[in-house]
Design an enzyme around this catalytic site. Structure first.
Site, mmCIF file in Angstrom:
data_model
loop_
_atom_site.group_PDB
_atom_site.id
_atom_site.type_symbol
_atom_site.label_atom_id
_atom_site.label_comp_id
_atom_site.label_asym_id
_atom_site.label_seq_id
_atom_site.Cartn_x
_atom_site.Cartn_y
_atom_site.Cartn_z
ATOM 1 N N GLU A 18 0.869 -1.180 0.000
ATOM 2 C CA GLU A 18 0.000 0.000 0.000
ATOM 3 C C GLU A 18 0.906 1.229 0.000
ATOM 4 O OE1 GLU A 18 -3.840 -1.868 2.427
ATOM 5 O OE2 GLU A 18 -2.392 -0.605 3.502
ATOM 6 N N GLU A 20 -6.649 -7.320 -0.875
ATOM 7 C CA GLU A 20 -7.143 -7.365 0.504
ATOM 8 C C GLU A 20 -8.604 -6.941 0.513
ATOM 9 O OE1 GLU A 20 -4.886 -5.199 3.397
ATOM 10 O OE2 GLU A 20 -2.955 -5.923 2.651
#
Length: 374
Positions: A189, A311
């Protein structure tokens, strides 16, 4: 190829973590080692298939979260035991065919100029990868939670690109003979951590510098040769975000045809991540998920760019398991209808589905939904 079956013994409070920069040899983390056995060398070919065809073959997945990706050289510091092959057996037997293995490298890495990764750490990571590949699973590995040194600013760029080049060169060389069932996810991320805009799309500077970092990483991987010349790679927009400006400013590195888009989505936010709304299933809840999937299709899939939902999940604090099951069923079906591979987040804690000590599923229904078995 060899693998070591590790037994994770330590139990430490999940809220305890360390940002210590000290690098110690990985042997200090290992309480016990059982037998070492030889398995078939994990090598293979890069098939003559597109990134979209590979994604279509993957199947739903499970995240081995908060294990190798712990921000500490003690990989039990966030409360999970050391990763074991028994976990791989459990997720395979549940029906998952993709394993995402988040890895933090910085706490098992030497200093500049070489940034050498500890060989024993590579061995531990390999043991899980090899075992999953031998079962015919897809495996995704990445650089995860290394935000301490991956800072997307112009001021930091020269140093960061040098380290990214050297770290990914080591990772790529280590796995360059592996088949295309092993996928490299360049960064997890990527964002400027702890800034006000880290989760709202970042800054124009940050998004631009991140695009530059991706070129550096992909060049490092491709130049190692072997199967890495054509290996499929997953690349995320800023923070793996669903914010539109992160998608608008995202550039496919080198216009590479073997890129898969990586996105993370905890939707609806108040139910899935914030845990302020314990109920799911209203028309508005469903509309949030439908709108996201339609945007993903319009921005990426319709342009020939396949997507892995790296995710997703729902936090188990206020919501009853029946509400979480309804959410999981709907979310996975929505992903599958668009050809998106859903990889559920399991951190062994608030998002936990599998007990990693006894390999029993705490939420078997949700796990079945995540594996698209319902």
């Amino acid at each position: 190829m060899w693998f070591i079956l590790f037994l994770g013994i330590l139990t430490i409070n999940c809220s305890t973590s360390s940002d210590s920069g000290d690098v110690t040899k990985i042997e200090q983390e290992i309480e016990e080692e059982e037998e070492i056995e030889e398995i078939e060398e994990v090598t293979g070919d890069i098939r003559d298939i597109s990134a979209s065809e590979l994604v279509a073959d993957m199947g739903p997945g499970w995240n081995f979260g908060n294990s190798f990706d712990v921000r500490d050289n003690d990989k039990t510091a966030w409360g999970n035991p050391l990763p074991t092959t028994g976990v791989v057996d459990a997720i395979y037997n549940r029906g998952f065919r993709t394993l995402r293995l988040p890895v933090t490298w910085g706490y098992n890495m030497g200093d500049a100029p070489n940034f050498e990764i500890e060989k024993n750490y590579f061995t531990r990571v390999e043991s899980i990868i090899d075992y999953a590949l031998e079962k015919g699973m897809y495996v995704i590995i990445n650089i995860h939670h290394d935000d301490k040194w991956i800072i997307p600013t112009v001021a930091q760029a020269t140093f960061t690109k040098d380290q990214l080049d050297k770290v990914w060169t080591q990772i790529a060389n280590n796995f360059k003979d592996y088949s295309d069932y092993l996928i490299f996810e360049l960064l997890n991320e990527p964002r400027h951590k702890d800034t006000p805009e880290q989760w709202t799309g970042g800054t124009e500077e940050g998004r631009t510098v991140l695009n530059d970092y991706y070129v550096t990483i992909l060049d490092a991987i491709r130049k190692t040769g072997g199967n890495n010349e054509l290996r499929k790679v997953m690349v995320a927009p800023y923070a793996a975000s669903v914010v539109q400006k992160t998608w608008d400013d995202f550039v496919i590195p080198n216009n590479d045809a073997n890129v898969i888009i990586s996105i993370h989505a905890y939707v609806p936010f108040r139910f899935a991540l914030e845990a302020s709304d314990p109920d799911w299933g209203s028309d508005a809840d469903k509309a949030d998920i439908d709108a996201l999937m339609n945007r993903i299709e319009a921005n990426f899939i319709s342009k020939g760019l396949p997507v892995v939902m790296g995710e997703w999940g729902s936090i188990g604090l206020l919501a009853d398991k029946s509400e979480r099951l309804k959410h999981a069923d709907y979310f996975v079906e929505a992903c599958m209808s668009k050809g998106i591979v859903p990889v559920v987040w399991d951190d062994g804690g608030d998002f936990g589905l599998l007990n990693r000590r006894n390999f029993v599923w705490d939420f078997p229904g949700i796990a079945d939904a995540a594996a698209n078995k319902n």
